[in-house]
Design a protein around this motif. Structure first.
Motif, short mmCIF file in Angstrom:
data_model
loop_
_atom_site.label_atom_id
_atom_site.label_comp_id
_atom_site.label_asym_id
_atom_site.label_seq_id
_atom_site.Cartn_x
_atom_site.Cartn_y
_atom_site.Cartn_z
N TRP A 495 56.58 11.26 52.93
CA TRP A 495 55.63 11.50 51.84
C TRP A 495 54.30 11.95 52.43
N TYR A 496 53.32 12.19 51.55
CA TYR A 496 52.05 12.79 51.98
C TYR A 496 51.07 11.74 52.50
N LEU A 497 51.60 10.83 53.31
CA LEU A 497 50.79 9.85 54.03
C LEU A 497 51.07 9.95 55.53
N SER A 498 51.34 11.18 55.97
CA SER A 498 51.64 11.41 57.39
C SER A 498 50.34 11.55 58.17
N SER A 499 50.16 10.69 59.13
CA SER A 499 48.91 10.66 59.89
C SER A 499 48.89 11.72 60.97
N LEU A 500 47.67 12.08 61.36
CA LEU A 500 47.40 12.96 62.49
C LEU A 500 48.09 14.32 62.39
N THR A 501 48.22 14.83 61.17
CA THR A 501 48.67 16.22 61.02
C THR A 501 47.48 17.17 61.09
N HIS A 502 46.28 16.60 60.94
CA HIS A 502 45.04 17.39 61.04
C HIS A 502 45.05 18.56 60.06
N ASP A 503 45.58 18.34 58.86
CA ASP A 503 45.72 19.47 57.94
C ASP A 503 44.48 19.74 57.08
N ASN A 504 43.58 18.75 57.00
CA ASN A 504 42.41 18.90 56.10
C ASN A 504 42.87 19.31 54.70
N GLY A 505 44.01 18.81 54.34
CA GLY A 505 44.60 19.18 53.06
C GLY A 505 45.29 18.02 52.40
N ILE A 506 46.56 18.21 52.05
CA ILE A 506 47.25 17.26 51.18
C ILE A 506 47.35 15.87 51.83
N ASN A 507 47.68 15.80 53.11
CA ASN A 507 47.79 14.48 53.76
C ASN A 507 46.44 13.82 53.93
N ASP A 508 45.52 14.54 54.52
CA ASP A 508 44.21 13.93 54.81
C ASP A 508 43.48 13.51 53.55
N ARG A 509 43.62 14.26 52.47
CA ARG A 509 42.93 13.90 51.23
C ARG A 509 43.55 12.68 50.57
N ILE A 510 44.88 12.62 50.54
CA ILE A 510 45.54 11.45 49.94
C ILE A 510 45.32 10.22 50.81
N ILE A 511 45.37 10.40 52.11
CA ILE A 511 45.11 9.27 53.02
C ILE A 511 43.75 8.66 52.76
N LYS A 512 42.77 9.49 52.47
CA LYS A 512 41.41 8.97 52.21
C LYS A 512 41.39 8.03 51.00
N TYR A 513 42.13 8.35 49.95
CA TYR A 513 42.16 7.48 48.78
C TYR A 513 42.83 6.14 49.11
N PHE A 514 43.91 6.16 49.89
CA PHE A 514 44.55 4.90 50.27
C PHE A 514 43.70 4.13 51.28
N GLU A 515 42.97 4.85 52.09
CA GLU A 515 42.07 4.17 53.02
C GLU A 515 41.02 3.35 52.27
N ASP A 516 40.48 3.93 51.23
CA ASP A 516 39.50 3.20 50.42
C ASP A 516 40.14 1.96 49.80
N ALA A 517 41.41 2.08 49.40
CA ALA A 517 42.09 0.94 48.78
C ALA A 517 42.30 -0.18 49.80
N VAL A 518 42.74 0.17 51.01
CA VAL A 518 42.95 -0.85 52.05
C VAL A 518 41.63 -1.56 52.38
N ASN A 519 40.60 -0.78 52.56
CA ASN A 519 39.30 -1.38 52.90
C ASN A 519 38.77 -2.26 51.76
N ALA A 520 39.04 -1.85 50.54
CA ALA A 520 38.59 -2.66 49.39
C ALA A 520 39.32 -3.99 49.35
N VAL A 521 40.62 -3.98 49.61
CA VAL A 521 41.38 -5.23 49.61
C VAL A 521 40.92 -6.14 50.75
N ASN A 522 40.62 -5.56 51.90
CA ASN A 522 40.10 -6.37 53.01
C ASN A 522 38.73 -6.96 52.69
N GLN A 523 38.06 -6.40 51.68
CA GLN A 523 36.80 -6.96 51.20
C GLN A 523 37.01 -7.84 49.97
#
Length: 548
Positions: A495-523
């Motif tokens: 799925w579009y959560l593949s890390s280190l593809t350096h695409d500045n596109g579909i993966n990196d943008r979706i990863i950013k939204y899940f990153e915010d979710a992980v950090n929020a839960v850790n808070q």
């Protein structure tokens, strides 16, 4: 259209056949002399005498009969008889001497219109036939002749440009030279690209018409490169052959309609690395379930008197220093049955909560530790998740580290693994797509892939690229480094959560939204609330790339 070989005159427009002339001899050709009729005698009805030619004639006793019988003029004189011309002189040709003069004048027949029509159709048919023949030669015969490749003999020169990422020129050149030996008319230039901004540079070059004929791309990039990708021809891999040859994840990820848009030369994803010395010293066995992994990580974690981690049990729970956290979180959600396109249900929330539990409550990892790859290579973490190429990085960082690579843990009644791999594609704008695909078919053959792997090991690497073909799994099934990846490949999902593809596109943008979710839960934010916000962003990205 009339048949040029049919000599039968058409029914319409056929002149009638002239009737036979009388048996008497025909008059000579030419304009006939006018016939002069004799002057009729005048008859005086009041006189008993008649005057003929100025002389008075007494009536004949039979005059009463003459009165009753009408006058009939005498018939005209017969036409002059045809006189044949004299025989030709002795010097005439033999044919003239032997041929008798015609007995009668030749019959004159008016010209037949059907002959002209027939001639017109014959000419038109010939012109159409020649045009069709020329078209057949230019569009069918010549291309087939040009496509015939005789080993050892050069044909039309084909120049192909190939953009790669990970293989150095030295490794690729050996394979290219082998192909060119049997295809002397093909010239292939391999260019190893930097991964930095690679996807954007690739698409910019393709848009300018300056892109490569062949290029490497990530399996998740199909929505972004859709218009730039040529379809795999059926004579290279039919749909059935493709699904029979490669793992199911490739058939899903690379499908476009009824065809496929790339050929994988590798398979890859996630595997669990563990430090063999740490496990042996603690008397632990490698975990196969997530619950076992959690307990093992807790037992193997060492803290100082202030509670600071000296040796971590596993690198999980954060985003800043876990190198492949998006892949790990995606794997957990897929195994738990979550819908990654709309991660708003309890299944997604539970998976997110489980990922963060290693930091929030178990405290077997934290944000103060170094990056997970570096920490594992240094012996400061017992377990670590990574793709196959991380074996090379770890060996480069610490050649003496004794570690093993095994399949990822599973949930009860789950058998899902993670896929993230690179693919070779052909530009839809290339003028030599057929030759490009033939070269990729050669690269994806069993013999060439074996040579690729052997070349990598010969160069001193511990591992090559795990084989993409199902029929080659057994060749690496027992390999200490690559075995885990090929043994998991049949059940891998992507799925579009593949890390280190350096695409500045579909993966990196979706990863950013899940990153915010992980950090929020850790808070201490509620996981469902955190995912609700992430889901809105994910939906926007998917819509932009035409994914429903």
């Amino acid at each position: 259209m009339p048949d040029p070989k049919d000599n039968t005159p058409p029914a319409l427009g056929q002149p009638s056949i002239s009737p036979q002339l009388p048996s008497q001899e025909k008059p000579a050709l030419g304009k006939p002399e006018p016939v002069v009729e004799p002057e009729l005698p005048t008859l005086d009805m009041k006189s008993t005498s008649r005057t003929i030619g100025g002389q008075s004639i007494q009536p004949d006793p039979m005059s009463s009969l003459e009165k009753e019988k009408p006058f009939v003029p005498p018939p005209p004189p017969p036409p002059p008889r045809y006189v044949p011309p004299p025989p030709p002189p002795a010097s005439s040709t033999v044919a003239s001497q032997t041929a008798p003069p015609p007995a009668e004048s030749p019959q004159v027949t008016p010209p037949k219109r059907s002959g002209n029509i027939k001639k017109f159709f014959m000419i038109a048919a010939a012109a159409i036939g020649l045009s069709a023949l020329a078209f057949l030669i230019v569009r069918v015969v010549l291309p087939r002749i040009q496509s015939i490749k005789v080993p050892g003999l050069p044909g039309k020169e084909i120049a192909l440009t190939y953009w790669g990422l990970w293989e150095p020129n030295a490794v690729m050149q050996d394979v290219i030279d082998e192909y060119v030996l049997d295809h002397p008319n093909v010239k292939i230039e391999y260019v190893q690209q930097s991964h930095k901004d690679y996807r954007e540079r690739l698409q910019s070059a393709l848009a300018r018409g300056e892109g490569p004929d062949i290029f490497r791309f990530h399996n998740t990039w199909v929505p972004m490169l859709n218009d730039d990708l040529d379809a795999v021809p059926a004579d290279v891999y039919s749909a059935g052959d493709f699904q029979e040859t490669f793992y199911p994840t490739a058939a899903r990820d690379l499908r476009r309609g009824a065809s496929f848009v790339g050929i994988p030369l590798e398979t890859d994803g996630l595997a669990l690395f563990y430090n063999k010395e740490i496990f042996k010293t603690a008397g632990k066995i490698p975990p196969t379930t997530w619950e076992d992994l959690r307990k093992t990580a807790f037992d193997l974690t060492i803290r100082d008197s202030q509670g600071r981690i000296q040796r971590a049990g596993v690198a999980l729970g954060t985003t800043g220093n876990v190198d492949h956290w998006p892949d790990i979180l995606g794997l957990m959600m897929l195994q738990n049955g979550a819908n990654l396109s709309d991660p708003t249900d309890k299944l997604a929330a539970d998976a997110l909560l489980f990922y963060t539990i290693f930091v929030r409550s178990d405290k077997v990892w934290d944000a103060t530790l170094p990056g997970s790859t570096q920490a594992f290579a240094s012996g400061d973490v017992a377990m670590y998740f990574g793709p196959s190429w991380r074996v090379l990085d770890i060996k480069a960082l610490n050649p003496d580290l004794d570690f093993a690579v095994i399949p990822v843990p599973q949930l009860p009644k789950s058998d899902i693994t993670w896929a993230s791999y690179w693919v070779e594609g052909v530009s839809a704008q290339s003028e030599n797509t057929k030759d490009a695909w033939e070269f990729l078919k050669f690269l994806s053959s069993k013999e060439t892939l074996e040579k690729f792997y052997a070349s990598a090991v010969k160069s001193g690497r511990m591992i090559g690229e795990p084989y993409s073909r199902k029929d080659m799994r057994e060749l690496l099934a027992d390999d200490p480094a690559a075995g885990a990846y090929v043994n998991q490949a049949s059940n891998a999902q992507s799925w579009y959560l593949s890390s280190l593809t350096h695409d500045n596109g579909i993966n990196d943008r979706i990863i950013k939204y899940f990153e915010d979710a992980v950090n929020a839960v850790n808070q201490r934010t509620d996981p469902e609330q955190a995912l609700s916000t992430a889901a809105e962003g994910v939906s926007q990205v998917l819509t932009q790339y035409g994914i429903k």
